[in-house]
Design an enzyme around this catalytic site. Sequence first.
Site, PDB file in Angstrom:
ATOM      1  CD  GLN A  10     -22.158 -27.375 -26.402  1.00 44.00           C
ATOM      2  OE1 GLN A  10     -21.788 -28.362 -25.795  1.00 44.00           O
ATOM      3  NE2 GLN A  10     -21.319 -26.581 -27.034  1.00 44.00           N
ATOM      4  CB  SER A  91     -26.643 -32.926 -27.719  1.00 44.93           C
ATOM      5  OG  SER A  91     -25.299 -32.978 -27.309  1.00 44.93           O
ATOM      6  CG  LEU A  92     -26.695 -29.302 -22.628  1.00 45.43           C
ATOM      7  CD1 LEU A  92     -25.835 -29.700 -21.453  1.00 45.43           C
ATOM      8  CD2 LEU A  92     -26.522 -27.854 -22.981  1.00 45.43           C
ATOM      9  NE  ARG A 116     -22.847 -34.353 -22.094  1.00 46.65           N
ATOM     10  CZ  ARG A 116     -23.247 -33.782 -23.216  1.00 46.65           C
ATOM     11  NH1 ARG A 116     -23.260 -32.465 -23.318  1.00 46.65           N
ATOM     12  NH2 ARG A 116     -23.650 -34.520 -24.241  1.00 46.65           N
ATOM     13  CG  HIS A 200     -23.069 -36.604 -29.280  1.00 43.83           C
ATOM     14  ND1 HIS A 200     -23.569 -37.178 -28.143  1.00 43.83           N
ATOM     15  CD2 HIS A 200     -23.459 -35.303 -29.252  1.00 43.83           C
ATOM     16  CE1 HIS A 200     -24.253 -36.272 -27.459  1.00 43.83           C
ATOM     17  NE2 HIS A 200     -24.193 -35.131 -28.097  1.00 43.83           N
ATOM     18  CD  GLN A 249     -26.212 -37.405 -24.047  1.00 43.94           C
ATOM     19  OE1 GLN A 249     -25.165 -37.014 -23.540  1.00 43.94           O
ATOM     20  NE2 GLN A 249     -27.194 -36.592 -24.371  1.00 43.94           N
TER      21      GLN A 249
END
Length: 311
Positions: A10, A91-92, A116, A200, A249
């Site tokens: 993102q 991340s994503l 998610r 996170h 994660q």
Amino acid sequence: MSLAFVFPGQGSQAVGMQAELAAVYPQIEASYQEASDVLGFDLWKLTQEGPTEALGQTINTQPAMLVAAVAVWRAWHSAGGPAPTMLSGHSLGEYTALVCAGAMSFVDGVRLVRRRGELMQNAVPDGEGAMAAVLGLDEDVIMEVCAEASMIGVAEPVNFNSPGQVVVAGHQMALMQLVGLAKDAGARRAIMLPVSVPSHSSLMRPAGEALIELLDTIEFKMPETTVISTVDATPYDDAADIGRRLSQQVYSPVHWVSAVQKLIENGATHLVECGPGKILTGLNKRIDRSVPGVCIDSPAALVKSIEEAKQ
């Protein structure tokens, strides 16, 4: 030449993204249409017309960014681009990497990141979560200021983006104090980010654990191309363990520096950012300037990158 593809998370989204690519490569809009059939709304229209606020909502941003990167991946291969030897995602973007590596289907990837996003958005009440960027402090000093700020709430380093650039997440009040502490400790810059979801951080553990319900329904396969996880900078090497690692994660820090260093240690000589924006390309240069990087954000960039990769 050994290519490693990296996929953004993102923050790279923008209204109108990939319109230029879509005018040349039919795989772009086709990928959005495929995802729209899964999501139940027109994702391409959202990315092209906005509004910006809707595209910026986590539940929409996550599928939009996964689709955008997969669409570029498909266009790359349709244009004769050579296959990379390794993949990783921020991340994503780690989900995107697993889709492109064949570890899960595109449809399952879209379903997963939509869920998610929902779980992450709902994990912390509005106004309680926050993120902040700290530039110019050593990691040990950041750990010290996080520990001090944690006296009034959660404040944890969650994105180790490049040397001297760390993102912290947690409770808003704790992070507001952390910004001041970081400046007092000599940070070149410390600012709150326009984000309400403390991604996170340990506050996301309920979201990660709830995601297991959907993860358990997905048939994962061994990646056809090596995928380096940003949780611990190691490859996914067990299909049966992918679901557990993706759950973890969600509430684990993104060790981007370590992941990029692992790509390079394993032989990557060129890094290709697959998706809109150039955030990772900029970070990668700060991690290791000796390794060339490029972002495929236009038809010209795609053609040029393929030509260079074939040399």
